[in-house]
Structure formats: structure tokens, C-alpha cells
Design a protein around this motif. Structure first.
Motif, PDB file in Angstrom:
ATOM      1  N   LEU A  39      37.997  28.866  33.160  1.00 14.65           N
ATOM      2  CA  LEU A  39      37.308  30.156  34.520  1.00 14.65           C
ATOM      3  C   LEU A  39      37.593  31.566  33.785  1.00 14.65           C
ATOM      4  CD1 LEU A  39      38.551  28.553  36.766  1.00 14.65           C
ATOM      5  CD2 LEU A  39      36.876  29.839  37.762  1.00 14.65           C
ATOM      6  N   ARG A  40      37.073  32.422  33.396  1.00 18.57           N
ATOM      7  CA  ARG A  40      37.953  33.466  33.126  1.00 18.57           C
ATOM      8  C   ARG A  40      37.651  34.619  34.610  1.00 18.57           C
ATOM      9  NH1 ARG A  40      38.450  37.084  28.462  1.00 18.57           N
ATOM     10  NH2 ARG A  40      39.422  35.039  27.815  1.00 18.57           N
ATOM     11  N   VAL A  41      39.194  35.195  35.248  1.00 18.66           N
ATOM     12  CA  VAL A  41      39.380  35.789  35.827  1.00 18.66           C
ATOM     13  C   VAL A  41      39.317  36.907  35.501  1.00 18.66           C
ATOM     14  CG1 VAL A  41      39.900  35.820  38.450  1.00 18.66           C
ATOM     15  CG2 VAL A  41      39.070  33.288  37.880  1.00 18.66           C
ATOM     16  N   THR A  42      38.256  38.286  35.434  1.00 19.48           N
ATOM     17  CA  THR A  42      38.815  39.604  35.045  1.00 19.48           C
ATOM     18  C   THR A  42      38.654  40.192  36.615  1.00 19.48           C
ATOM     19  OG1 THR A  42      37.459  39.019  33.217  1.00 19.48           O
ATOM     20  CG2 THR A  42      38.186  41.252  34.230  1.00 19.48           C
ATOM     21  N   CYS A  43      40.005  40.614  37.009  1.00 19.76           N
ATOM     22  CA  CYS A  43      40.046  42.130  37.456  1.00 19.76           C
ATOM     23  C   CYS A  43      40.540  42.968  38.115  1.00 19.76           C
ATOM     24  CB  CYS A  43      42.144  41.037  38.171  1.00 19.76           C
ATOM     25  SG  CYS A  43      42.009  39.679  38.712  1.00 19.76           S
ATOM     26  N   VAL A  44      39.578  43.572  38.508  1.00 12.18           N
ATOM     27  CA  VAL A  44      40.128  45.371  38.601  1.00 12.18           C
ATOM     28  C   VAL A  44      40.219  45.835  39.325  1.00 12.18           C
ATOM     29  CG1 VAL A  44      38.439  46.832  37.929  1.00 12.18           C
ATOM     30  CG2 VAL A  44      37.545  45.047  36.278  1.00 12.18           C
ATOM     31  N   GLY A  45      41.770  46.701  39.310  1.00  8.05           N
ATOM     32  CA  GLY A  45      42.462  47.164  41.110  1.00  8.05           C
ATOM     33  C   GLY A  45      42.369  45.942  41.765  1.00  8.05           C
ATOM     34  N   GLN A  46      42.085  45.743  43.137  1.00  7.25           N
ATOM     35  CA  GLN A  46      42.203  44.468  43.997  1.00  7.25           C
ATOM     36  C   GLN A  46      41.382  43.699  43.833  1.00  7.25           C
ATOM     37  OE1 GLN A  46      45.216  43.746  45.364  1.00  7.25           O
ATOM     38  NE2 GLN A  46      45.398  45.029  44.135  1.00  7.25           N
ATOM     39  N   ARG A  47      39.769  43.810  42.906  1.00  2.00           N
ATOM     40  CA  ARG A  47      39.045  42.912  42.721  1.00  2.00           C
ATOM     41  C   ARG A  47      38.810  41.994  41.848  1.00  2.00           C
ATOM     42  NH1 ARG A  47      34.432  47.610  42.910  1.00  2.00           N
ATOM     43  NH2 ARG A  47      32.734  45.717  43.229  1.00  2.00           N
ATOM     44  N   PRO A  48      38.185  40.725  42.326  1.00  2.00           N
ATOM     45  CA  PRO A  48      38.151  39.872  41.265  1.00  2.00           C
ATOM     46  C   PRO A  48      36.920  38.797  40.563  1.00  2.00           C
ATOM     47  CG  PRO A  48      38.706  38.248  43.000  1.00  2.00           C
ATOM     48  CD  PRO A  48      39.101  39.809  43.412  1.00  2.00           C
ATOM     49  N   PHE A  49      36.777  39.086  39.179  1.00  2.00           N
ATOM     50  CA  PHE A  49      35.771  38.466  38.952  1.00  2.00           C
ATOM     51  C   PHE A  49      35.971  37.466  38.709  1.00  2.00           C
ATOM     52  CE2 PHE A  49      35.476  43.695  39.372  1.00  2.00           C
ATOM     53  CZ  PHE A  49      33.979  43.539  40.033  1.00  2.00           C
ATOM     54  N   PRO A  50      35.060  36.162  38.875  1.00  2.00           N
ATOM     55  CA  PRO A  50      35.848  34.770  38.384  1.00  2.00           C
ATOM     56  C   PRO A  50      34.456  33.780  37.921  1.00  2.00           C
ATOM     57  CG  PRO A  50      36.013  34.582  41.072  1.00  2.00           C
ATOM     58  CD  PRO A  50      35.488  36.317  40.485  1.00  2.00           C
ATOM     59  N   ALA A  51      34.203  33.080  36.474  1.00  2.00           N
ATOM     60  CA  ALA A  51      33.026  33.230  36.251  1.00  2.00           C
ATOM     61  C   ALA A  51      33.287  31.613  35.385  1.00  2.00           C
ATOM     62  CB  ALA A  51      32.244  34.128  35.115  1.00  2.00           C
ATOM     63  N   GLU A  52      32.754  30.620  36.076  1.00  2.00           N
ATOM     64  CA  GLU A  52      32.917  29.293  35.377  1.00  2.00           C
ATOM     65  C   GLU A  52      32.558  28.962  34.016  1.00  2.00           C
ATOM     66  OE1 GLU A  52      31.789  26.433  37.288  1.00  2.00           O
ATOM     67  OE2 GLU A  52      32.460  26.295  39.340  1.00  2.00           O
ATOM     68  N   ILE A  53      33.562  28.492  33.388  1.00  2.00           N
ATOM     69  CA  ILE A  53      32.990  28.461  31.019  1.00  2.00           C
ATOM     70  C   ILE A  53      32.905  26.838  31.226  1.00  2.00           C
ATOM     71  CG2 ILE A  53      33.592  28.756  29.167  1.00  2.00           C
ATOM     72  CD1 ILE A  53      35.212  31.492  30.074  1.00  2.00           C
ATOM     73  N   HIS A  54      31.766  27.027  31.262  1.00  2.00           N
ATOM     74  CA  HIS A  54      31.486  24.883  30.458  1.00  2.00           C
ATOM     75  C   HIS A  54      31.334  25.236  28.782  1.00  2.00           C
ATOM     76  CE1 HIS A  54      31.191  23.479  34.859  1.00  2.00           C
ATOM     77  NE2 HIS A  54      30.725  25.462  35.186  1.00  2.00           N
TER      78      HIS A  54
END
Length: 136
Positions: free
Chosen positions: A32-47
Motif C-alpha cells: 500500500l501507498r498511504v498518503t496522509c494529508v492533514g488528518q485524511r488518509p488516502f490508501p491504495a493497494e499496489i499489486h
């Protein structure tokens, strides 16, 4: 520098001359790449779709597939604590999930890339704009 597989016999005393990061091999199901901006996480699985991308996904972007996902609550709260402790407003971290579903934090990067996950480009851009405008 790309991630590479090495064995203990491949490592000489020359490694003492500069910084290195060594870790055990984890047979990942995905990462996963989890990008966090402020208190908001944006996770994405990478296959990974190739042997090269199984070692380091950056080696073969064309073989990758992505899936936006949710984080387990303890992981999400842990990332929020990490960002607060380090006084960060932006963070990209890489996580490996092994064949048994166990999660491993690989690294944290206060300047990590996020634009390569197509489904998250617009939401992360908006979150960054909100953060910069003080509208988080």
C-alpha cells in the motif's frame, strides 16, 4: 536507489561508509501507498504484475494495478498519532501485506509521491488545496 534483494554474504564491511537500510524479505501479497494529508488518509493497494515490481514497485509501473481501499482502524489511528508526533501535515508511507495478511510498515516519507495512483489524484489534490487554504 531501487530496492534490491541481497544476502548476508553479499554485504561487505564497505557498508560502514554510508547509510543503508536492510530488512528481511517479506513475501508480499500486495503493498500500500498511504498518503496522509492533514488528518485524511488516502490508501491504495499496489499489486505487482512482474517480478521486478515484486521487489520494488517503482521498477515497473506499467505492470502495476491499484485499488483504493480502507485502512483498519488501528492503522489509521496509528498514522494520525505518527503525524502528530512528527508534526507533519503530509506523509506518504509504504506498507507491505504478507501472504498471511500481516501488515509491515516499510518507510515513511514526508515528501512521497502520490500522483501515480490515478483514482487518488483529484482527491489528494483537493485535500492539499484545502490544507494550504486552511480549510481542513
Amino acid at each position: 536507489m531501487w530496492t534490491s534483494r541481497v544476502h548476508a554474504t553479499d554485504v561487505s564491511d564497505a557498508v560502514s561508509l554510508t547509510a543503508h537500510q536492510f530488512q528481511r524479505w517479506i513475501d508480499k501479497r500486495y503493498e500500500l501507498r498511504v498518503t496522509c494529508v492533514g488528518q485524511r488518509p488516502f490508501p491504495a493497494e499496489i499489486h505487482a504484475g512482474s517480478e521486478a515490481s515484486r521487489i520494488d514497485f517503482r521498477r515497473d509501473y506499467d505492470s502495476l494495478t491499484y485499488r483504493v481501499c480502507a485502512l483498519p482502524a488501528p492503522v489509521e489511528s496509528g498514522l494520525r498519532r505518527l503525524m502528530k508526533t512528527l508534526e507533519l501535515h503530509y506523509l506518504a508511507c509504504d506498507v507491505l501485506v504478507d501472504q498471511d495478511g500481516e501488515w509491515f510498515l516499510v518507510d515513511i516519507n514526508p515528501n512521497g509521491q502520490w500522483g501515480f495512483v490515478p483514482e487518488l489524484r483529484v482527491p489528494i489534490t483537493r485535500a492539499l488545496a484545502d490544507l494550504l487554504e486552511g480549510n481542513e
